[in-house]
Design a protein around this motif. Sequence first.
Motif, PDB file in Angstrom:
ATOM      1  N   VAL B   2       0.850  -1.185   0.000  1.00 41.89           N
ATOM      2  CA  VAL B   2       0.000   0.000   0.000  1.00 41.89           C
ATOM      3  C   VAL B   2       0.886   1.235   0.000  1.00 41.89           C
ATOM      4  O   VAL B   2       1.634   1.492   0.933  1.00 41.89           O
ATOM      5  CB  VAL B   2      -0.918   0.021   1.247  1.00 41.89           C
ATOM      6  CG1 VAL B   2      -1.814   1.232   1.202  1.00 41.89           C
ATOM      7  CG2 VAL B   2      -1.735  -1.250   1.297  1.00 41.89           C
ATOM      8  N   GLU B   3       0.820   1.968  -1.088  1.00 42.85           N
ATOM      9  CA  GLU B   3       1.587   3.215  -1.183  1.00 42.85           C
ATOM     10  C   GLU B   3       0.574   4.338  -1.254  1.00 42.85           C
ATOM     11  O   GLU B   3      -0.449   4.229  -1.908  1.00 42.85           O
ATOM     12  CB  GLU B   3       2.433   3.212  -2.466  1.00 42.85           C
ATOM     13  CG  GLU B   3       3.693   2.379  -2.360  1.00 42.85           C
ATOM     14  CD  GLU B   3       4.814   3.105  -1.637  1.00 42.85           C
ATOM     15  OE1 GLU B   3       4.583   4.274  -1.225  1.00 42.85           O
ATOM     16  OE2 GLU B   3       5.895   2.514  -1.476  1.00 42.85           O
ATOM     17  N   ASN B   4       0.843   5.426  -0.580  1.00 43.17           N
ATOM     18  CA  ASN B   4      -0.104   6.524  -0.663  1.00 43.17           C
ATOM     19  C   ASN B   4       0.611   7.845  -0.863  1.00 43.17           C
ATOM     20  O   ASN B   4       0.614   8.715   0.006  1.00 43.17           O
ATOM     21  CB  ASN B   4      -0.981   6.552   0.594  1.00 43.17           C
ATOM     22  CG  ASN B   4      -2.338   7.137   0.264  1.00 43.17           C
ATOM     23  OD1 ASN B   4      -2.542   7.573  -0.873  1.00 43.17           O
ATOM     24  ND2 ASN B   4      -3.238   7.157   1.220  1.00 43.17           N
ATOM     25  N   ARG B   5       1.252   7.980  -2.008  1.00 41.66           N
ATOM     26  CA  ARG B   5       1.864   9.263  -2.315  1.00 41.66           C
ATOM     27  C   ARG B   5       1.250   9.807  -3.589  1.00 41.66           C
ATOM     28  O   ARG B   5       1.104   9.070  -4.572  1.00 41.66           O
ATOM     29  CB  ARG B   5       3.386   9.101  -2.455  1.00 41.66           C
ATOM     30  CG  ARG B   5       4.096   9.278  -1.119  1.00 41.66           C
ATOM     31  CD  ARG B   5       5.571   9.109  -1.259  1.00 41.66           C
ATOM     32  NE  ARG B   5       5.939   7.700  -1.264  1.00 41.66           N
ATOM     33  CZ  ARG B   5       7.176   7.277  -1.519  1.00 41.66           C
ATOM     34  NH1 ARG B   5       8.120   8.141  -1.823  1.00 41.66           N
ATOM     35  NH2 ARG B   5       7.463   6.005  -1.485  1.00 41.66           N
ATOM     36  N   PRO B   6       0.838  11.051  -3.592  1.00 43.61           N
ATOM     37  CA  PRO B   6       0.107  11.618  -4.738  1.00 43.61           C
ATOM     38  C   PRO B   6       0.849  11.393  -6.059  1.00 43.61           C
ATOM     39  O   PRO B   6       0.241  11.014  -7.057  1.00 43.61           O
ATOM     40  CB  PRO B   6       0.032  13.109  -4.412  1.00 43.61           C
ATOM     41  CG  PRO B   6       0.248  13.197  -2.952  1.00 43.61           C
ATOM     42  CD  PRO B   6       1.072  12.028  -2.546  1.00 43.61           C
TER      43      PRO B   6
END
Lengths: 366, 282
Positions: B2-6
């Motif tokens: 899970v990656e959450n960088r714009p």
Amino acid sequence: MASIDVENVGKVYSGGVRAVTDIKLNIADGEFIVLVGPSGCGKSTLLRMVAGLETISEGEVKIGSRVVNNVEPADRDIAMVFQNYALYPHMTVYNNLAYGLKNRGTPKAEIDARVAEAARMLEITQYLERKPRALSGGQRQRVAMGRAIVRKPAAFLFDEPLSNLDAKLRVSMRGEIKRLQRRLGTTSIYVTHDQLEAMTLADRLVVLNGGQIEQIGAPLEVYHAPASTFVASFIGSPAMNLVKGELHGDKLAIGPAMVALNGFAPTSGAVTVGVRAEDLRIARDDEEALPFHLEYTEELGAQRLIHGTVGDQQITAAVSPEIALSPEMRVAVDTKRLHFFSIDTGKRLPGNVPAEAKLAPVEPVI
Amino acid sequence: MVENRPFLNFLTHLVLILGVLTVVFPVYLAFIASTHGPTDFMSGIVPLLPGDHFSANYGYLLGTGESTAGAPPFLLMLANSLAMAIMIAFGKIAISIISAFAIVYFRFPLRVPAFWLIFMTLMLPVEVRILPTYKVVADLGMLNSYSGLVIPVIASATATFLFRQFFLTVPEEMMEAARVDGAGPMKFFRDILLPLSRTNIAALFIIMFIYGWNQYLWPMLITTEPHYYTVVMGIKRLASVLDGDNQWNLVMAGVILAGLPPVLVIIFMQRLFVKGLVETEK
Ligand SMILES: Nc1ncnc2c1ncn2[C@@H]1O[C@H](COP(=O)(O)OP(=O)(O)OP(=O)(O)O)[C@@H](O)[C@H]1O
Ligand SMILES: [Mg+2]
């Protein structure tokens, strides 16, 4: 209901692996037999030969008065509970229970009645329409039991049915299995490698080792008079202390210490001496005792296990937690409770009759 | 993961969108082309907006066909393809599930060599054995028939192998429990293995259907009567003969028609398909 007779049965797997040798076992109608032994000793093999899932290489298995060597499992009138339950995942609990009856052409009304009865007995009525995947481990275990019960077979065969459950559930299911078996009076063979389970469930224990019967007997008989060092170390927790000793006339030498046996010495020379942890106690100053070097302790609540050495041999004693401990102590042993085994064969020495343990008879409850 | 960088979100979407466009754009062009009249391509510029010949083109192709090109009405060819694909898919599944059952659950002499023989044919595509197969089919008098279209490709090593792998994951105790419950081998197969294989069967059905639908070389070889032509052959005939006439609108309409049924099968069986590929009910 039926008796089961296993007559000189042996099993050689294809490839020449010998799993079981010359097993002789007569099980009375309604008896609860537990096969116990370490992993790989052939318990499952023996059970599966009785079930008909494995061919019998040597000897004969009789259920009732019928030799079943060449009878299909379905026609042996037995039911089996598997370790992983082996429930049919695509069928509802109801259908899991009913499947065996349907295959036998039981009328629908009777199936309904029997499933309902078994479900009530096992308290799984509210899950009848669920699939096994929607059940907890304990509930699945009950369904597996139910599948055996509805058939009203002559014998139940259990292969480590509780080993996938957590410790607490295992204890309660254990009680439940025992209760059900008493109530139904169905001859049962139960395989486990857990000696506690074996002790608590069995009418008679069969201790297996390396594919052979090491001892058959009621749990307390086996506990109090183990037939060999193997049984002595396998049954009972903590395991029985086994130390090297030497008999000189009426005296027993263990390491540096000498104990008088008060007229009880089955032989002379080197022996393996067995003593249960609870038969050892901290000695009073004036009595004969073994010097004990304390290494560490384990608290069990009601008891405290003290581990240490006598001479260079490991010893564990169970003592009351209220007794003060010091690094160097002396432990006394009740000489009537000593077990003597042959150094060479590990067998219990003849004439080595166990002291009368004061046991109240247990009336079967229920 | 899970990656959450714009930035990464943006990047992944960009890649996805580019991928989808790469796949969808040619299909879109084909569809647009199929809605234009025959003269709209003269300029050499492919239009990007729909034309007004949709019903004319499709109606003509489905009902009449391009008989000068040796292509019967598409409706007939679609029916042929459908029949062939369904028979191949069913046949492959039926045969392979039974062979896998035999290989996994029965001990018979030469069981292992039989499995390896089947397994080795995985490495031999139809094209390699096409001449001997043709000879056999011709000698049996099955040219120009549905049985000739279907039977030579009806065995599937792939499917047999997949079913075998699946059966091996079914715990042995399940079979033993069924035996104790009084189910013989066939009953066990019907009551337990078949239902457990449901999702695998659905997934294989789709794959095999598309495989059957896309058969080209084999139908081409053994059918000489237009009555037995399949739709994939039809497109080829349309395209090769019409080359001079530049009737690309009809070719594209044929392509769209031929591509539609597999898409429909996937859409309708998608739920089962995805389930079958990623999980087994156990
Ligand atoms: N199908 C088989 N082929 C060959 N050898 C086997 C086969 N099944 C079991 N054995 C061997 O037979 C011996 C007894 O196996 P068995 O399964 O009866 O042990 P077990 O007492 O049930 O052990 P566990 O407590 O681990 O279940 C083992 O040495 C095992 O390796
Ligand atoms: Mg076992």
